[in-house]
Design an enzyme around this catalytic site. Structure first.
Site, PDB file in Angstrom:
ATOM      1  N   ASP A  22      46.625  47.864  41.748  1.00 49.68           N
ATOM      2  CA  ASP A  22      46.269  48.783  42.826  1.00 49.68           C
ATOM      3  C   ASP A  22      45.509  48.015  43.907  1.00 49.68           C
ATOM      4  OD1 ASP A  22      45.377  50.823  44.397  1.00 49.68           O
ATOM      5  OD2 ASP A  22      43.981  51.658  42.908  1.00 49.68           O
ATOM      6  N   ASN A  24      44.814  49.068  47.119  1.00 53.53           N
ATOM      7  CA  ASN A  24      43.996  49.833  48.075  1.00 53.53           C
ATOM      8  C   ASN A  24      43.071  50.834  47.379  1.00 53.53           C
ATOM      9  OD1 ASN A  24      45.959  51.526  47.190  1.00 53.53           O
ATOM     10  ND2 ASN A  24      46.528  52.335  49.187  1.00 53.53           N
ATOM     11  N   ASP A  26      43.286  53.419  45.265  1.00 48.77           N
ATOM     12  CA  ASP A  26      43.461  54.870  45.202  1.00 48.77           C
ATOM     13  C   ASP A  26      43.832  55.289  43.777  1.00 48.77           C
ATOM     14  OD1 ASP A  26      45.997  53.870  44.984  1.00 48.77           O
ATOM     15  OD2 ASP A  26      46.876  55.049  46.609  1.00 48.77           O
ATOM     16  N   ASP A  30      50.630  49.561  43.663  1.00 44.34           N
ATOM     17  CA  ASP A  30      51.394  49.583  44.915  1.00 44.34           C
ATOM     18  C   ASP A  30      52.050  48.224  45.176  1.00 44.34           C
ATOM     19  OD1 ASP A  30      49.202  48.009  45.984  1.00 44.34           O
ATOM     20  OD2 ASP A  30      48.093  49.899  45.994  1.00 44.34           O
ATOM     21  N   ASP A  99      65.569  49.513  41.016  1.00 40.60           N
ATOM     22  CA  ASP A  99      66.084  50.556  40.138  1.00 40.60           C
ATOM     23  C   ASP A  99      66.989  51.453  40.969  1.00 40.60           C
ATOM     24  OD1 ASP A  99      66.104  52.321  37.787  1.00 40.60           O
ATOM     25  OD2 ASP A  99      64.194  51.340  37.325  1.00 40.60           O
ATOM     26  N   ASP A 203      70.105  53.183  36.454  1.00 41.00           N
ATOM     27  CA  ASP A 203      69.544  54.196  35.574  1.00 41.00           C
ATOM     28  C   ASP A 203      70.645  55.096  34.990  1.00 41.00           C
ATOM     29  OD1 ASP A 203      66.981  55.504  34.717  1.00 41.00           O
ATOM     30  OD2 ASP A 203      67.836  57.224  35.763  1.00 41.00           O
ATOM     31  N   GLU A 257      71.802  50.869  32.395  1.00 42.92           N
ATOM     32  CA  GLU A 257      71.115  51.475  31.264  1.00 42.92           C
ATOM     33  C   GLU A 257      72.131  52.404  30.610  1.00 42.92           C
ATOM     34  OE1 GLU A 257      67.267  54.192  30.135  1.00 42.92           O
ATOM     35  OE2 GLU A 257      68.577  54.715  31.767  1.00 42.92           O
ATOM     36  N   HIS A 331      59.524  50.822  30.036  1.00 41.99           N
ATOM     37  CA  HIS A 331      58.614  51.913  30.399  1.00 41.99           C
ATOM     38  C   HIS A 331      58.913  53.210  29.646  1.00 41.99           C
ATOM     39  CE1 HIS A 331      62.237  52.547  32.602  1.00 41.99           C
ATOM     40  NE2 HIS A 331      61.845  53.762  32.931  1.00 41.99           N
ATOM     41  N   ASP A 332      59.985  53.229  28.854  1.00 45.89           N
ATOM     42  CA  ASP A 332      60.318  54.437  28.074  1.00 45.89           C
ATOM     43  C   ASP A 332      60.012  54.262  26.589  1.00 45.89           C
ATOM     44  OD1 ASP A 332      61.409  55.739  30.305  1.00 45.89           O
ATOM     45  OD2 ASP A 332      63.411  54.945  29.919  1.00 45.89           O
TER      46      ASP A 332
END
Ligand code: TEU
Length: 557
Positions: A22, A24, A26, A30, A99, A203, A257, A331-332
């Site tokens: 991150d 910035n 928040d 990013d 992706d 995907d 995928e 990520h899954d």
């Protein structure tokens, strides 16, 4: 432009942008955060990045629900940031694949909004709208069920119509039968390829063609109707069309995928002469510890079954000149420490992760590393259901509450299998928010950031991170890892995973102990003259493999 197979030399690092860095403050990662870590990636040795979606999106499914393919989700940055990222990566010899999520859009996409607003608009035919059943149309058009649980149909207000969504409600499926939809997809592809992007991770690409009867299917435990919506009748035709009209004009790669695809289907998708995809992700090895491919139903890990899967895919693809992808996390998936028989005990955690790494990384194919995997990041410390952010986790939790017979199974597996386990902030250092951000991140940081973080591991040449660096170096140095034939040396052993890669007079051997015991291994004496390229122990015995020991051996001539 010549379409080459550079992807066979690629070592790909997957970035989940929300959770990487991150810049910035928040609380969300990013693009500038990624740019600030290019030196880290270069030092690791990877030469390509797969970036999970960064397009504009309401984020119901963390960006896998796209509302505008031509703009960037604001908290991640701007199109200029993306261009800067591509340039800086390229200057450092790192390629970028994006992706591509085109089985569905977000329900916030202007196409879908138009389709809802005006049933006569051309956008109606961009999606699947079907009439419901029953006197008041109060039953969905058919009995299909989707990936996040429950029916695949959502009714449009009180109208007779429902729309199809194989994933969340906010992810309506696109109608690929419509040539205009395919044109839109080609334009998206060209837009990013012209910008300098080097390829796409596609995907759920095996879902884009649906059988058009939309009839009921025989009821099943999960994914009712999958024979109608997985590997549909026009899948190959659509992919070949994209290849001819777009990919063939660029030096790009594609990795599909391919949920629920068999080896034969994967061959058809990747045999180079068929001109469809460069490679696919198959999930047979990540399904070894569940039943029916349903991750919620746990099955005890079995090394023999695990090895069989790899033999099948390694040899199957080799025979047809196809190409595999190699991965153990994404990520899954839940994190790998503690999975596939590796250990979470302090004493063996890193040793066993190194063992697993050697085993998958040196097979034939393109290896992928998911962010944090190289550190040995573990599942999150989630305590209550409110700690989770993932739409799938919440949908399944709802099912757990509503359907009593599922409760015992889901009570056991929901927290363990939640996709959020892999989505906690990257652990850069041991500070309060792990160096990911200076404020509370969108999802909680793991407590073990003190023990597991990049800063610490970069300073320790015996760390898992440095071990990955060494594996990457080996892949670059030894061509046999790219081309050698795979052979399982001990298919019947319950504890040892041993294979070789052979070509002419060269041989590379990987021997791994997948157990916590000392194991006598006859093979060791056979290879005692071979050069030891890498091991996770400093001393290696001639007859015994120590707990989770791995050795990488090589001989030429
Ligand atoms: O995943 C497809 C897919 O099959 C997974 O949804 C899988 O079934 C699920 O994660 C099991 O837990 C892709 C993306 O990788 C995933 O993040 C998206 O949610 C999904 O497609 C929809 O775009």
């Amino acid at each position: 432009m010549k379409h080459t197979d550079w992807y066979k030399d690629a070592i790909i690092y997957q970035i989940y942008p929300r959770s990487f860095c991150d810049s910035n403050n928040d609380g969300m990662g990013d693009i500038q955060g990624i740019i600030s870590k290019i030196d880290y990636l270069k030092n690791l040795g990877i030469n390509c990045i797969w970036l999970s979606p960064i397009y504009d999106s309401p984020q119901e499914d963390n960006g896998y629900d796209i509302s505008d393919y031509y703009s960037i989700y604001k908290p991640f940055g701007t199109m200029d940031d993306l261009k800067e990222l591509i340039n800086k990566l390229h200057e450092n010899g790192i390629r970028l694949i994006m992706d591509l999520v085109v089985n569905h859009t977000s329900s916030e996409h202007k196409w879908f909004k138009e389709a809802l607003k005006d049933p006569n608009s051309k956008y109606r035919n961009y999606y699947y709208f079907k009439k419901g059943k029953g006197k008041n149309y109060n039953r969905p058009p058919n009995n299909w069920t989707g990936f996040f649980g429950g029916t695949t149909w959502e009714r449009v207000g009180n109208s007779p119509y429902y729309y199809l969504h194989l994933f969340a409600k906010g992810q309506p499926d696109l109608n690929w039968e419509n040539e205009e939809v395919r044109k839109e997809v080609k334009n998206i592809l060209k837009f990013y390829l012209d910008m300098g992007v080097d390829g796409f991770r596609c995907d759920v690409i095996t879902l884009i063609s649906k059988k058009q009867d939309f009839k009921n299917r025989a009821p099943t435990l999960a994914l009712c109707g999958k024979d109608a919506y997985v590997n549909g009748p026009r899948l190959h035709e659509f992919l070949h069309e994209l290849y001819l009209d777009v990919y063939s004009n660029y030096d790009c790669m594609t990795v599909g995928e391919t949920v629920l695809s068999t080896l034969n289907e994967a061959k058809e998708l990747t045999i180079p002469s068929r001109e469809e995809l460069s490679m696919v992700f198959n999930f047979d090895h990540t399904n070894v510890d569940n039943f029916f491919g349903v991750k919620w139903i746990e099955r005890k890990f079995n090394l023999k079954r695990f090895k069989k899967v790899f033999s099948k895919w390694q040899n199957g693809m080799y025979e047809v000149n196809g190409w595999n992808s190699l991965f153990i996390e994404n990520h899954d998936q839940r994190r790998s420490p503690g999975r596939f028989n590796t250990s979470l005990d302090n004493e063996y955690k890193d040793i066993s992760s190194k063992m697993l790494a050697s085993t998958y990384f040196l097979m034939q194919g393109t290896p992928f590393i998911y962010q944090g995997q190289e550190l040995g990041m573990t599942n999150g410390d989630f305590k209550t259901i409110d700690d989770f952010k993932d739409v799938e986790t919440h949908n399944i939790d709802k099912m757990r509450k509503e359907i009593p017979i599922l409760r015992p199974i889901l009570n056991k597996s929901l927290f363990r299998e939640s996709r959020d386990n892999a989505r906690t902030p990257f652990q850069w250092d041991d500070s309060e928010f792990a160096g990911f951000s200076t404020i509370t991140p969108w999802i909680q940081v793991n407590k073990n950031k003190k023990e597991i973080n990049a800063k610490k591991e970069l300073q320790d040449e015996n760390s898992l991170l440095c071990y990955y660096q060494k594996l990457i170096k080996l892949r670059k140095e030894y061509k046999i890892i790219k081309t050698g034939k795979y052979n399982d040396l001990l298919p019947n052993s319950k504890y040892i995973f041993a294979y070789n890669r052979k070509e002419n007079n060269k041989e590379l051997v990987v021997i791994s102990n997948f157990s916590k015991k000392n194991i006598k291994c006859k093979l060791l004496s056979k290879y005692k003259e071979y050069k030891l390229l890498l091991s996770n122990y400093a001393d290696n015995d001639n007859t015994i493999l120590k707990p989770y020991e791995t050795r990488i051996l090589y001989r030429e001539g």
